[in-house]
Write an enzyme that holds these catalytic residues in place. Structure first.
Site, mmCIF file in Angstrom:
data_model
loop_
_atom_site.group_PDB
_atom_site.id
_atom_site.type_symbol
_atom_site.label_atom_id
_atom_site.label_comp_id
_atom_site.label_asym_id
_atom_site.label_seq_id
_atom_site.Cartn_x
_atom_site.Cartn_y
_atom_site.Cartn_z
ATOM 1 N N GLU A 1 42.506 76.554 -4.394
ATOM 2 C CA GLU A 1 41.884 75.225 -4.330
ATOM 3 C C GLU A 1 42.678 74.188 -5.114
ATOM 4 O O GLU A 1 43.067 74.426 -6.262
ATOM 5 C CB GLU A 1 40.448 75.288 -4.869
ATOM 6 C CG GLU A 1 39.722 73.958 -4.804
ATOM 7 C CD GLU A 1 38.227 74.063 -5.070
ATOM 8 O OE1 GLU A 1 37.573 73.007 -5.084
ATOM 9 O OE2 GLU A 1 37.717 75.183 -5.254
ATOM 10 N N LYS B 1 32.855 86.856 -4.092
ATOM 11 C CA LYS B 1 33.985 86.060 -4.577
ATOM 12 C C LYS B 1 33.817 85.794 -6.060
ATOM 13 O O LYS B 1 32.710 85.504 -6.523
ATOM 14 C CB LYS B 1 34.098 84.733 -3.827
ATOM 15 C CG LYS B 1 35.311 83.891 -4.262
ATOM 16 C CD LYS B 1 35.545 82.712 -3.341
ATOM 17 C CE LYS B 1 34.592 81.562 -3.566
ATOM 18 N NZ LYS B 1 34.730 80.934 -4.914
#
Length: 272
Positions: free
Chosen positions: A179, A112
């Site tokens: 997020e 990631k």
């Protein structure tokens, strides 16, 4: 173990995807035993298990060390390992070397990387066979600039996030973490992408959710974000430690139940 194709299939069937962080062998083992779909070895380990103030001090060596432990604990779960700060953005050659090292040495299913600026890296990594999960919205490695606050909260910022999400998908990202963004924005992005979108503090309109193991289980954390629900309370372990201390000092532990029955000193003394 889930594959990228199976995760995409879950999205298409509107089956929600569960993801939890894990940083070591025992936590990974628990997460796999619970049947969680994906594990993230996040650079949040800097704060949760290494005691740093932020993710900035986390190194590639740290991520490899913890990623290996997680893979051993969860051999049958889709594992994603974070590229730490400084691992991407130096030069494409170095970035790809870092990615390959992380991917190979942890035996992860994907790595990631954070930010909208990494689309060229995603393209190159994908081309050499490294699956990349993108991360947009609040990116912890950039909190020194953006701070810990809601992202995409203006019209312009929301439009940019939508564009960035499309760009990382086109670059080859196999999934996207969003997020700390508004719920309706996250839902809109999820609808327009074919890859799974995993939210953290992004509402229920995403294809799945991710939470930090230590946050959701109240394990050694002092502050939890607004979007964290506590599902268990590991802090009760302190009570057990206090009882142990008391029993050692009082002589109550170890009792006969926890002592080997074998007696040897008569034999030793008879040999003298």
């Amino acid at each position: 173990m889930k594959t990228v194709s199976q995760l995409i299939d879950m999205k298409q069937k509107q089956t929600k995807i569960s993801m939890v962080t894990a940083y070591d062998f025992p936590s990974a083992k628990q997460v796999e035993a619970a049947g969680i779909d994906m594990i993230l070895v996040g650079d949040s380990l800097g704060m949760t298990v290494l005691g740093y103030e932020s993710t900035v001090q986390v190194t590639l060596a740290d991520m490899i060390h913890h990623g290996r432990a997680v893979r051993r604990g969860a051999p049958n779960t889709f594992v994603v390992v974070d590229m730490p700060i400084g691992a991407v953005g130096i030069s494409m050659t170095q970035d790809l070397n870092h990615a390959l090292k992380l991917y190979q040495e942890t035996n992860a299913n994907a790595i990631k990387a954070e930010g909208a600026h990494i689309t060229p890296f995603i393209e190159k990594a994908t081309a050499i066979g490294i699956p990349v999960v993108a991360h947009l919205g609040l990116t912890p490695q950039s909190v020194g600039v953006m701070g810990y606050k809601l992202q995409g909260a203006t019209k312009e910022a929301a439009e940019q996030l939508i564009l960035d999400a499309k760009n990382v998908e086109q670059a080859g990202a196999v999934a996207l973490v969003l997020e700390a963004i508004p719920n309706d924005l996250a839902e809109e992005i999820s609808k327009h992408l074919t890859i799974p979108v995993i939210g953290i503090g992004a509402g229920k309109g995403t294809d799945g959710q991710v939470l930090v193991y230590h946050d959701m289980l109240n394990y050694g954390v002092e502050h939890k974000a607004k979007f964290v629900k506590q599902f268990a309370d590991f802090s009760v372990g302190v009570d057990g430690l206090k009882q142990y201390d008391q029993e050692v000092k009082s002589g109550a532990f170890p009792s006969e139940e926890y002592t080997y029955k074998k007696k040897i000193m008569n034999e030793v003394n008879n040999n003298d």
